[in-house]
Design a protein around this motif. Structure first.
Motif, PDB file in Angstrom:
ATOM      1  N   SER A 138       0.817  -1.220   0.000  1.00 42.10           N
ATOM      2  CA  SER A 138       0.000   0.000   0.000  1.00 42.10           C
ATOM      3  C   SER A 138       0.849   1.267   0.000  1.00 42.10           C
ATOM      4  CB  SER A 138      -0.932   0.007   1.214  1.00 42.10           C
ATOM      5  OG  SER A 138      -0.182   0.029   2.416  1.00 42.10           O
ATOM      6  N   LEU A 139       2.172   1.103   0.185  1.00 44.52           N
ATOM      7  CA  LEU A 139       3.070   2.257   0.207  1.00 44.52           C
ATOM      8  C   LEU A 139       3.856   2.415  -1.079  1.00 44.52           C
ATOM      9  CD1 LEU A 139       4.564   1.650   3.775  1.00 44.52           C
ATOM     10  CD2 LEU A 139       2.850   3.375   3.185  1.00 44.52           C
ATOM     11  N   ALA A 140       3.778   1.442  -1.949  1.00 46.13           N
ATOM     12  CA  ALA A 140       4.587   1.433  -3.172  1.00 46.13           C
ATOM     13  C   ALA A 140       4.302   2.659  -4.029  1.00 46.13           C
ATOM     14  CB  ALA A 140       4.309   0.165  -3.967  1.00 46.13           C
ATOM     15  N   GLY A 141       5.374   3.335  -4.430  1.00 47.10           N
ATOM     16  CA  GLY A 141       5.256   4.475  -5.322  1.00 47.10           C
ATOM     17  C   GLY A 141       4.698   5.733  -4.690  1.00 47.10           C
ATOM     18  N   ARG A 142       4.507   5.752  -3.375  1.00 52.66           N
ATOM     19  CA  ARG A 142       3.926   6.914  -2.704  1.00 52.66           C
ATOM     20  C   ARG A 142       4.929   7.557  -1.748  1.00 52.66           C
ATOM     21  NH1 ARG A 142      -1.570   6.984  -2.712  1.00 52.66           N
ATOM     22  NH2 ARG A 142      -1.205   9.188  -2.220  1.00 52.66           N
ATOM     23  N   LYS A 143       4.794   8.871  -1.617  1.00 56.86           N
ATOM     24  CA  LYS A 143       5.576   9.603  -0.630  1.00 56.86           C
ATOM     25  C   LYS A 143       4.734   9.782   0.629  1.00 56.86           C
ATOM     26  CE  LYS A 143       8.840  12.385  -3.331  1.00 56.86           C
ATOM     27  NZ  LYS A 143       9.278  13.776  -3.644  1.00 56.86           N
ATOM     28  N   VAL A 144       5.372   9.613   1.778  1.00 61.84           N
ATOM     29  CA  VAL A 144       4.659   9.789   3.045  1.00 61.84           C
ATOM     30  C   VAL A 144       5.403  10.802   3.904  1.00 61.84           C
ATOM     31  CG1 VAL A 144       3.722   7.454   2.999  1.00 61.84           C
ATOM     32  CG2 VAL A 144       5.895   7.885   4.157  1.00 61.84           C
ATOM     33  N   ARG A 145       4.675  11.400   4.838  1.00 54.33           N
ATOM     34  CA  ARG A 145       5.244  12.372   5.757  1.00 54.33           C
ATOM     35  C   ARG A 145       5.090  11.835   7.175  1.00 54.33           C
ATOM     36  NH1 ARG A 145       2.197  16.433   4.796  1.00 54.33           N
ATOM     37  NH2 ARG A 145       3.560  17.547   3.345  1.00 54.33           N
ATOM     38  N   LEU A 146       6.196  11.754   7.897  1.00 54.30           N
ATOM     39  CA  LEU A 146       6.196  11.298   9.286  1.00 54.30           C
ATOM     40  C   LEU A 146       6.756  12.401  10.175  1.00 54.30           C
ATOM     41  CD1 LEU A 146       7.694   7.690   8.871  1.00 54.30           C
ATOM     42  CD2 LEU A 146       5.298   8.402   8.667  1.00 54.30           C
ATOM     43  N   VAL A 147       6.208  12.526  11.368  1.00 53.67           N
ATOM     44  CA  VAL A 147       6.678  13.527  12.331  1.00 53.67           C
ATOM     45  C   VAL A 147       7.041  12.819  13.627  1.00 53.67           C
ATOM     46  CG1 VAL A 147       6.089  15.571  13.682  1.00 53.67           C
ATOM     47  CG2 VAL A 147       5.275  15.363  11.330  1.00 53.67           C
ATOM     48  N   GLY A 148       8.220  13.088  14.134  1.00 54.57           N
ATOM     49  CA  GLY A 148       8.667  12.481  15.380  1.00 54.57           C
ATOM     50  C   GLY A 148       9.939  13.154  15.861  1.00 54.57           C
ATOM     51  N   PHE A 149      10.512  12.627  16.928  1.00 54.54           N
ATOM     52  CA  PHE A 149      11.766  13.184  17.443  1.00 54.54           C
ATOM     53  C   PHE A 149      12.918  12.229  17.132  1.00 54.54           C
ATOM     54  CE2 PHE A 149       9.732  10.947  21.015  1.00 54.54           C
ATOM     55  CZ  PHE A 149      10.725  10.055  21.384  1.00 54.54           C
ATOM     56  N   ILE A 150      14.095  12.799  17.058  1.00 51.18           N
ATOM     57  CA  ILE A 150      15.290  12.015  16.754  1.00 51.18           C
ATOM     58  C   ILE A 150      15.766  11.278  18.009  1.00 51.18           C
ATOM     59  CG2 ILE A 150      17.718  12.133  16.051  1.00 51.18           C
ATOM     60  CD1 ILE A 150      15.777  12.598  13.784  1.00 51.18           C
ATOM     61  N   THR A 151      16.076  10.007  17.829  1.00 51.85           N
ATOM     62  CA  THR A 151      16.652   9.214  18.911  1.00 51.85           C
ATOM     63  C   THR A 151      17.768   8.349  18.323  1.00 51.85           C
ATOM     64  OG1 THR A 151      16.151   7.672  20.723  1.00 51.85           O
ATOM     65  CG2 THR A 151      15.021   7.287  18.638  1.00 51.85           C
ATOM     66  N   PRO A 152      18.881   8.177  19.028  1.00 53.57           N
ATOM     67  CA  PRO A 152      19.965   7.354  18.486  1.00 53.57           C
ATOM     68  C   PRO A 152      19.587   5.880  18.468  1.00 53.57           C
ATOM     69  CG  PRO A 152      20.748   8.833  20.225  1.00 53.57           C
ATOM     70  CD  PRO A 152      19.261   8.839  20.289  1.00 53.57           C
ATOM     71  N   GLY A 153      19.918   5.194  17.372  1.00 48.44           N
ATOM     72  CA  GLY A 153      19.720   3.761  17.294  1.00 48.44           C
ATOM     73  C   GLY A 153      20.849   3.020  17.980  1.00 48.44           C
ATOM     74  N   ALA A 154      20.770   1.705  17.957  1.00 44.65           N
ATOM     75  CA  ALA A 154      21.809   0.898  18.609  1.00 44.65           C
ATOM     76  C   ALA A 154      23.174   1.139  17.974  1.00 44.65           C
ATOM     77  CB  ALA A 154      21.435  -0.578  18.527  1.00 44.65           C
ATOM     78  N   ASP A 155      23.191   1.474  16.672  1.00 43.37           N
ATOM     79  CA  ASP A 155      24.453   1.733  15.977  1.00 43.37           C
ATOM     80  C   ASP A 155      24.866   3.198  16.036  1.00 43.37           C
ATOM     81  OD1 ASP A 155      22.482   2.776  14.423  1.00 43.37           O
ATOM     82  OD2 ASP A 155      22.952   1.627  12.611  1.00 43.37           O
ATOM     83  N   GLY A 156      24.108   3.992  16.782  1.00 43.46           N
ATOM     84  CA  GLY A 156      24.425   5.402  16.916  1.00 43.46           C
ATOM     85  C   GLY A 156      23.817   6.281  15.838  1.00 43.46           C
ATOM     86  N   LYS A 157      23.230   5.680  14.806  1.00 44.28           N
ATOM     87  CA  LYS A 157      22.621   6.467  13.733  1.00 44.28           C
ATOM     88  C   LYS A 157      21.230   6.929  14.155  1.00 44.28           C
ATOM     89  CE  LYS A 157      25.159   4.052  10.082  1.00 44.28           C
ATOM     90  NZ  LYS A 157      25.061   3.231   8.849  1.00 44.28           N
ATOM     91  N   PRO A 158      20.813   8.100  13.667  1.00 43.99           N
ATOM     92  CA  PRO A 158      19.517   8.639  14.108  1.00 43.99           C
ATOM     93  C   PRO A 158      18.333   7.838  13.581  1.00 43.99           C
ATOM     94  CG  PRO A 158      20.482  10.028  12.396  1.00 43.99           C
ATOM     95  CD  PRO A 158      21.524   9.033  12.773  1.00 43.99           C
ATOM     96  N   MET A 159      17.340   7.709  14.435  1.00 44.14           N
ATOM     97  CA  MET A 159      16.074   7.093  14.075  1.00 44.14           C
ATOM     98  C   MET A 159      14.963   8.070  14.420  1.00 44.14           C
ATOM     99  SD  MET A 159      16.641   3.227  15.558  1.00 44.14           S
ATOM    100  CE  MET A 159      15.469   2.487  14.435  1.00 44.14           C
ATOM    101  N   LEU A 160      13.776   7.806  13.892  1.00 46.88           N
ATOM    102  CA  LEU A 160      12.609   8.619  14.203  1.00 46.88           C
ATOM    103  C   LEU A 160      11.758   7.862  15.215  1.00 46.88           C
ATOM    104  CD1 LEU A 160      11.490  11.368  13.179  1.00 46.88           C
ATOM    105  CD2 LEU A 160       9.968  10.063  11.688  1.00 46.88           C
ATOM    106  N   ALA A 161      11.259   8.554  16.224  1.00 46.57           N
ATOM    107  CA  ALA A 161      10.473   7.879  17.266  1.00 46.57           C
ATOM    108  C   ALA A 161       9.337   8.768  17.726  1.00 46.57           C
ATOM    109  CB  ALA A 161      11.366   7.518  18.453  1.00 46.57           C
TER     110      ALA A 161
END
Length: 231
Positions: A138-161
Motif C-alpha cells: 500500500s506504500l509502493a510508489g507513494r511519498k509519506v510524511r512522518l513527524v517524530g523526534f530524533i533518537t539514536p539507534g543501537a548503531d548510533g545512527k539517528p532514528m525517528l520515534a
C-alpha cells in the motif's frame, strides 16, 4: 493543598497536562483540582473562624511564651506544586525511547489504499504496520510524511520515534522507524518532519528484538514540538 489544586487546574487548562496524561483525562484533572481548591478554602475558613484560644489549644504545642509551633514538614507538600509551576518536566523523549523496545506494529494483511495526494501524512505506527505486515504494497510508489523526534539507534545512527501511551506517561512506549537516504543531521530530541518512500530495509530492536521498519528519506525539516507530543 490550595497551591497543589490550583496547579492541577492551571496545567489542565493550559495544555501542559498533555505531557503526562491522555487528552481524554482533562475533565477528571480539572474536577480533582477544583475539589482540592475547595477543600483548602473550606479548611482556611474553618481555621479563621476558630477563637484564638481554641486555635492555640488545637495546634501543636505552646513553647511557654504563648507561641504555638506548627509542624514544618507539612510545607513540603508545596514542593511538587512549585516544581510543576516553575520547571514542568518535558514530555518523554529520546532517553525513554532508548530504554524501551519499540512497540510491535499491528498486524495487517490487506491495508486500505492511501488517500490521494502528493505526500500522505501518516503516524509512525501506521507506517510501521503497513511496512512490516503489508509488505509495503500500500506504500509502493507513494511519498509519506512522518513527524517524530530524533533518537539514536543501537548503531548510533539517528532514528525517528514517537511515544505512544495508553493512559499516562508512566505506561508510554516508543514506536521507532529507521532512517536511510537523506538522514537528518539533528541532535537527539529534536522534532523533525521527514518525507520519504517505503524501503524493505528492517532491523531488530536490541531491547526487545522487535522489527523496526525503515524509511528512505527524501527531505526533512526541523519542526516545533507538537501540542500533543504523544500518539
Amino acid at each position: 493543598m490550595l497551591l497543589f489544586g490550583g496547579t492541577i487546574v492551571k496545567v489542565s487548562l493550559t495544555g501542559v497536562y498533555l505531557r503526562y496524561v491522555k487528552e481524554g483525562l482533562r475533565p477528571f484533572l480539572v474536577v480533582a483540582g477544583l475539589i482540592l481548591v475547595a477543600a483548602a478554602v473550606m479548611t482556611l475558613w474553618h481555621e479563621w473562624r476558630k477563637p484564638s484560644a481554641s486555635k492555640q489549644h488545637d495546634h501543636g504545642h505552646d513553647d511557654g511564651h504563648g507561641h504555638a509551633h506548627e509542624p514544618w514538614v507539612g510545607w513540603l507538600m508545596m514542593l511538587p506544586a512549585l516544581a510543576l509551576l516553575l520547571m514542568a518536566p518535558p514530555a518523554l523523549g529520546s532517553y525513554a525511547a532508548g530504554q524501551a523496545g519499540t512497540i510491535s506494529a499491528s498486524e495487517i494483511s490487506d491495508a486500505p489504499p492511501l488517500p490521494p495526494g502528493d505526500v500522505v501524512p501518516l503516524s509512525l505506527l501506521e507506517y510501521a504496520s503497513r511496512s512490516l505486515y503489508d509488505g509495503g504494497k500500500s506504500l509502493a510508489g507513494r511519498k509519506v510524511r512522518l513527524v517524530g523526534f530524533i533518537t539514536p539507534g543501537a548503531d548510533g545512527k539517528p532514528m525517528l520515534a514517537r511515544i505512544i501511551m495508553s493512559c499516562c506517561a508512566a505506561d508510554g512506549r516508543p514506536i521507532k522507524v529507521g532512517l536511510a537516504g537523506d538522514v537528518p543531521s539533528a541532535a537527539p530530541d529534536t522534532w523533525v518532519e521527514v518525507v520519504g518512500r517505503y524501503t524493505a530495509t528492517t532491523s531488530k530492536d536490541p531491547v526487545n528484538d522487535a522489527d523496526i521498519p525503515y524509511l528512505e528519506v527524501a527531505s526533512w525539516t526541523q519542526t516545533a514540538t507538537p501540542e500533543k507530543p504523544y500518539q
